[in-house]
Design an enzyme around this catalytic site. Structure first.
Site, PDB file in Angstrom:
ATOM      1  N   TYR A 195       0.969  -1.263  -0.115  1.00  0.00           N
ATOM      2  CA  TYR A 195       0.073   0.075   0.131  1.00  0.00           C
ATOM      3  C   TYR A 195       0.873   1.126  -0.039  1.00  0.00           C
ATOM      4  CZ  TYR A 195       0.341  -0.446   5.208  1.00  0.00           C
ATOM      5  OH  TYR A 195       0.559  -0.610   6.568  1.00  0.00           O
ATOM      6  N   PRO A 254       6.371  -6.662   1.049  1.00  0.00           N
ATOM      7  CA  PRO A 254       6.019  -7.801   1.498  1.00  0.00           C
ATOM      8  C   PRO A 254       4.395  -7.762   1.662  1.00  0.00           C
ATOM      9  CG  PRO A 254       7.350  -7.214   3.098  1.00  0.00           C
ATOM     10  CD  PRO A 254       7.058  -5.975   2.539  1.00  0.00           C
ATOM     11  N   ARG A 271      -1.694  -6.161  15.982  1.00  0.00           N
ATOM     12  CA  ARG A 271      -2.014  -4.836  15.876  1.00  0.00           C
ATOM     13  C   ARG A 271      -3.045  -4.447  14.665  1.00  0.00           C
ATOM     14  NH1 ARG A 271       3.302  -4.641  17.606  1.00  0.00           N
ATOM     15  NH2 ARG A 271       3.546  -3.611  19.500  1.00  0.00           N
TER      16      ARG A 271
HETATM   17  C1  HXC Z   1      -5.253   4.711  17.872  1.00  0.00           C
HETATM   18  C2  HXC Z   1      -3.227   4.585  19.091  1.00  0.00           C
HETATM   19  C3  HXC Z   1      -3.190   3.100  19.108  1.00  0.00           C
HETATM   20  C4  HXC Z   1      -4.352   2.571  18.377  1.00  0.00           C
HETATM   21  C5  HXC Z   1      -1.472   3.822  19.985  1.00  0.00           C
HETATM   22  N1  HXC Z   1      -2.122   4.780  19.764  1.00  0.00           N
HETATM   23  N2  HXC Z   1      -2.161   2.961  19.486  1.00  0.00           N
HETATM   24  N3  HXC Z   1      -4.332   5.331  18.618  1.00  0.00           N
HETATM   25  N4  HXC Z   1      -5.482   3.154  17.856  1.00  0.00           N
HETATM   26  N5  HXC Z   1      -4.428   1.278  18.143  1.00  0.00           N
HETATM   27  C6  HXC Z   1      -1.961   6.278  20.206  1.00  0.00           C
HETATM   28  C7  HXC Z   1      -2.129   6.702  21.331  1.00  0.00           C
HETATM   29  O1  HXC Z   1      -3.156   6.813  22.097  1.00  0.00           O
HETATM   30  C8  HXC Z   1      -1.142   7.757  21.643  1.00  0.00           C
HETATM   31  O2  HXC Z   1      -1.759   8.958  21.321  1.00  0.00           O
HETATM   32  C9  HXC Z   1      -0.007   7.520  20.523  1.00  0.00           C
HETATM   33  O3  HXC Z   1      -0.690   6.769  19.697  1.00  0.00           O
HETATM   34  C10 HXC Z   1       1.409   6.661  20.925  1.00  0.00           C
HETATM   35  O4  HXC Z   1       0.873   5.797  21.803  1.00  0.00           O
HETATM   36  P1  HXC Z   1       1.967   5.138  22.651  1.00  0.00           P
HETATM   37  O5  HXC Z   1       1.422   3.679  23.018  1.00  0.00           O
HETATM   38  O6  HXC Z   1       2.352   5.963  23.605  1.00  0.00           O
HETATM   39  O7  HXC Z   1       3.091   4.754  21.541  1.00  0.00           O
HETATM   40  P2  HXC Z   1       4.301   3.697  21.837  1.00  0.00           P
HETATM   41  O8  HXC Z   1       4.431   3.205  23.209  1.00  0.00           O
HETATM   42  O9  HXC Z   1       5.758   4.469  21.497  1.00  0.00           O
HETATM   43  O10 HXC Z   1       4.156   2.540  20.532  1.00  0.00           O
HETATM   44  C11 HXC Z   1       4.219   2.885  19.212  1.00  0.00           C
HETATM   45  C12 HXC Z   1       2.882   2.106  18.484  1.00  0.00           C
HETATM   46  C13 HXC Z   1       3.284   0.560  19.064  1.00  0.00           C
HETATM   47  C14 HXC Z   1       3.464   2.297  17.192  1.00  0.00           C
HETATM   48  C15 HXC Z   1       1.657   2.848  19.203  1.00  0.00           C
HETATM   49  O11 HXC Z   1       2.095   0.016  18.260  1.00  0.00           O
HETATM   50  C16 HXC Z   1       4.374  -0.143  18.803  1.00  0.00           C
HETATM   51  O12 HXC Z   1       5.269  -0.067  19.508  1.00  0.00           O
HETATM   52  N6  HXC Z   1       4.685  -0.767  17.507  1.00  0.00           N
HETATM   53  C17 HXC Z   1       6.087  -1.263  17.084  1.00  0.00           C
HETATM   54  C18 HXC Z   1       5.793  -2.604  16.129  1.00  0.00           C
HETATM   55  C19 HXC Z   1       4.608  -2.582  15.207  1.00  0.00           C
HETATM   56  O13 HXC Z   1       3.932  -1.893  15.276  1.00  0.00           O
HETATM   57  N7  HXC Z   1       4.620  -3.563  14.531  1.00  0.00           N
HETATM   58  C20 HXC Z   1       3.810  -3.829  13.514  1.00  0.00           C
HETATM   59  C21 HXC Z   1       4.467  -3.431  12.190  1.00  0.00           C
HETATM   60  S1  HXC Z   1       3.399  -4.222  11.149  1.00  0.00           S
HETATM   61  P3  HXC Z   1      -2.106  10.104  22.589  1.00  0.00           P
HETATM   62  O14 HXC Z   1      -2.764  11.010  21.685  1.00  0.00           O
HETATM   63  O15 HXC Z   1      -3.179   9.284  23.248  1.00  0.00           O
HETATM   64  O16 HXC Z   1      -1.033  10.554  23.258  1.00  0.00           O
HETATM   65  C22 HXC Z   1       3.242  -3.444   9.551  1.00  0.00           C
HETATM   66  C23 HXC Z   1       2.603  -4.319   8.335  1.00  0.00           C
HETATM   67  C24 HXC Z   1       1.842  -3.695   7.334  1.00  0.00           C
HETATM   68  O17 HXC Z   1       3.803  -2.307   9.304  1.00  0.00           O
HETATM   69  C25 HXC Z   1       1.294  -4.504   6.215  1.00  0.00           C
HETATM   70  C26 HXC Z   1       0.618  -5.667   6.824  1.00  0.00           C
HETATM   71  C27 HXC Z   1      -0.003  -6.632   5.724  1.00  0.00           C
HETATM   72  P1  NAP Z   2       7.360  -6.673  14.459  1.00  0.00           P
HETATM   73  O1  NAP Z   2       8.070  -7.735  14.741  1.00  0.00           O
HETATM   74  O2  NAP Z   2       6.430  -5.699  15.493  1.00  0.00           O
HETATM   75  O3  NAP Z   2       8.717  -5.434  14.002  1.00  0.00           O
HETATM   76  C1  NAP Z   2       8.721  -4.094  14.088  1.00  0.00           C
HETATM   77  C2  NAP Z   2      10.116  -3.887  14.798  1.00  0.00           C
HETATM   78  O4  NAP Z   2      10.447  -2.510  14.854  1.00  0.00           O
HETATM   79  C3  NAP Z   2      10.182  -4.418  16.380  1.00  0.00           C
HETATM   80  O5  NAP Z   2      11.347  -5.351  16.421  1.00  0.00           O
HETATM   81  C4  NAP Z   2      10.325  -2.963  17.248  1.00  0.00           C
HETATM   82  O6  NAP Z   2      11.100  -3.334  18.107  1.00  0.00           O
HETATM   83  C5  NAP Z   2      11.015  -2.221  16.110  1.00  0.00           C
HETATM   84  N1  NAP Z   2      10.737  -0.861  16.448  1.00  0.00           N
HETATM   85  C6  NAP Z   2       9.475   0.034  16.347  1.00  0.00           C
HETATM   86  N2  NAP Z   2       9.641   1.251  16.685  1.00  0.00           N
HETATM   87  C7  NAP Z   2      10.987   1.233  16.801  1.00  0.00           C
HETATM   88  C8  NAP Z   2      11.824   2.437  17.114  1.00  0.00           C
HETATM   89  N3  NAP Z   2      11.348   3.814  17.425  1.00  0.00           N
HETATM   90  N4  NAP Z   2      13.036   2.373  17.164  1.00  0.00           N
HETATM   91  C9  NAP Z   2      13.774   1.323  16.776  1.00  0.00           C
HETATM   92  N5  NAP Z   2      12.918  -0.138  16.385  1.00  0.00           N
HETATM   93  C10 NAP Z   2      11.765   0.269  16.652  1.00  0.00           C
HETATM   94  O7  NAP Z   2       6.574  -6.687  12.960  1.00  0.00           O
HETATM   95  P2  NAP Z   2       7.036  -7.247  11.446  1.00  0.00           P
HETATM   96  O8  NAP Z   2       5.758  -7.977  11.140  1.00  0.00           O
HETATM   97  O9  NAP Z   2       8.137  -8.191  11.725  1.00  0.00           O
HETATM   98  O10 NAP Z   2       7.378  -5.989  10.822  1.00  0.00           O
HETATM   99  C11 NAP Z   2       8.768  -5.910  10.158  1.00  0.00           C
HETATM  100  C12 NAP Z   2       8.587  -4.795   8.949  1.00  0.00           C
HETATM  101  O11 NAP Z   2       7.859  -5.625   7.894  1.00  0.00           O
HETATM  102  C13 NAP Z   2       7.891  -3.707   9.071  1.00  0.00           C
HETATM  103  O12 NAP Z   2       8.625  -2.745   8.416  1.00  0.00           O
HETATM  104  C14 NAP Z   2       6.556  -3.863   8.422  1.00  0.00           C
HETATM  105  O13 NAP Z   2       5.884  -2.488   8.199  1.00  0.00           O
HETATM  106  C15 NAP Z   2       7.051  -4.718   7.359  1.00  0.00           C
HETATM  107  N6  NAP Z   2       5.669  -5.598   7.120  1.00  0.00           N
HETATM  108  C16 NAP Z   2       5.157  -6.492   7.505  1.00  0.00           C
HETATM  109  C17 NAP Z   2       4.326  -7.233   6.967  1.00  0.00           C
HETATM  110  C18 NAP Z   2       3.805  -8.540   7.813  1.00  0.00           C
HETATM  111  O14 NAP Z   2       2.980  -9.126   7.171  1.00  0.00           O
HETATM  112  N7  NAP Z   2       4.293  -8.909   8.866  1.00  0.00           N
HETATM  113  C19 NAP Z   2       3.667  -6.958   5.856  1.00  0.00           C
HETATM  114  C20 NAP Z   2       4.156  -5.872   5.018  1.00  0.00           C
HETATM  115  C21 NAP Z   2       5.399  -5.169   5.836  1.00  0.00           C
HETATM  116  P3  NAP Z   2      10.895  -2.406  19.636  1.00  0.00           P
HETATM  117  O15 NAP Z   2       9.610  -2.471  20.070  1.00  0.00           O
HETATM  118  O16 NAP Z   2      12.063  -3.082  20.620  1.00  0.00           O
HETATM  119  O17 NAP Z   2      11.390  -0.906  19.363  1.00  0.00           O
END
Ligand code: HXC
Ligand code: NAP
Length: 286
Positions: free
Chosen positions: A152, A193, A204
């Protein structure tokens, strides 16, 4: 589902994997290690990184250096690069894999929620790219960037709008620097991917009933999710010297998922053979 490249394909290469302690980063890192690379894995949670490093070293016999870094903080990234050079002597590649994401109607997002995803995905990736690129250019060293985006990034997607904006930016950066920094022997490529199950993405993006309602499997023409080794094979190839002439490319690995949603008549998949027979008879009568 097996490793694809020759043994030793990444021997003497040092690669930094952001988000390398979990999910796809960890799986790609494991294969890079199996091919002989030295690894630095970095993310915010040092205890996760240390555990992953221990397990990866046991599984592969390779060298893994875990170091904490929030990629939103430029000084912390400079420290990762410096420490990696101290440990291994140089850096050869950066796999920009770390990301943050969640689903939400956009109007429900606070501006901080929007910012957090943009800051991790776009600012974090551009921070790492700038720091590593400046370092390579200054030292007259070659380098490779591999950026993990999503399909996307070019179609856009509702309900993950901050992520779509940020990944589109990362894709633009990949293509832009592929041209601008080629003169410094720095290549930039990306992988998009489709769904590859990981704990981080699934909890999530497909929580509870969403998984049942959306059933991502139904959207994938090949009828299955990606296997982590399939992604690792592609990543290792794009990191290796075998792909030296590939620069500025984004390779989609999604079983045909995004095109399935794009083709006007792909929905006709639901027409049964009996219905096709009937349509043929109607045509023949005319
Ligand atoms: C709405 C949300 C929310 C949710 C957090 N927020 N989660 N709002 N819906 N589900 C809001 C909070 O209320 C807050 O706003 C702000 O976002 C920051 O939230 P925190 O929890 O304080 O942030 P933090 O602890 O830094 O966590 C960051 C994060 C978290 C992005 C929210 O999910 C995370 O750590 N993610 C890392 C790993 C990850 O996301 N992996 C997936 C990648 S997969 P306010 O206003 O209340 O302060 C991917 C695949 C794509 O990208 C394609 C798949 C096919
Ligand atoms: P994941 O395990 O949640 O990986 C995300 C990683 O990013 C975590 O290890 C997290 O570690 C790290 N991260 C998040 N915020 C960070 C920050 N501020 N600084 C440093 N590190 C940070 O999810 P995943 O599925 O393996 O995703 C990996 C990649 O693939 C991402 O770019 C995602 O968009 C992409 N992707 C995934 C899929 C899928 O189907 N899984 C599909 C398309 C694309 P910490 O929390 O320790 O920081």
């Amino acid at each position: 589902m097996n490793g694809m490249l020759k043994e030793g394909s990444l021997k003497d290469k040092t690669i930094i994997v952001t988000g390398g302690g979990t999910g796809l980063g960890r799986s790609m890192g494991k294969y890079l290690l199996e091919l002989g690379a030295n690894l630095t894995i970095t993310s915010r949670k040092i205890e996760v990184l240390e555990q992953a490093a221990k397990e990866l070293m046991e599984e592969t016999g390779g060298q893994v250096f875990p170091i904490a870094c929030d990629i939103r903080n430029y000084a912390e990234i400079e420290n990762v690069i410096r420490e990696t050079e101290t440990k291994y002597g140089k850096v050869d590649g950066v796999l920009n894999n770390a990301a943050g994401n969640f689903i939400s109607p956009t109007e429900r997002l606070s501006h901080r929620a929007f910012d957090i995803v943009i800051d991790i995905v776009l600012r974090g990736t551009s921070n790492f790219t700038l720091a590593a690129g400046k370092n390579w250019i200054e030292k007259k060293q070659a380098g490779v960037f591999l950026n993990i985006v999503t399909t996307y990034a070019w179609t856009g997607s509702g309900y993950v709008v901050p992520s779509a904006c940020a990944k589109a930016g990362v894709l633009a950066m990949t293509r832009s620097l592929a041209v601008e920094w080629a003169k410094y022997n720095i290549r930039s490529n990306a992988i998009a991917p489709g769904p590859f199950p990981t704990e981080g993405a699934w909890k999530r993006l497909f929580p509870g009933e969403v998984a049942e309602q959306l059933d991502p499997l139904k959207r994938i023409p090949v009828g299955r999710y990606g296997d982590h080794q399939e992604l690792a094979n592609l990543a290792a190839y794009l990191m290796s010297d075998y792909s030296a002439y590939i620069n500025g490319e984004v390779v989609t690995i999604d079983g045909g998922e995004w095109l399935q949603g794009a083709g006007e008549f792909n929905g006709l998949e639901m027409i049964t053979q009996d219905m096709w027979d009937m349509l043929e008879k109607m045509r023949a009568k005319k």
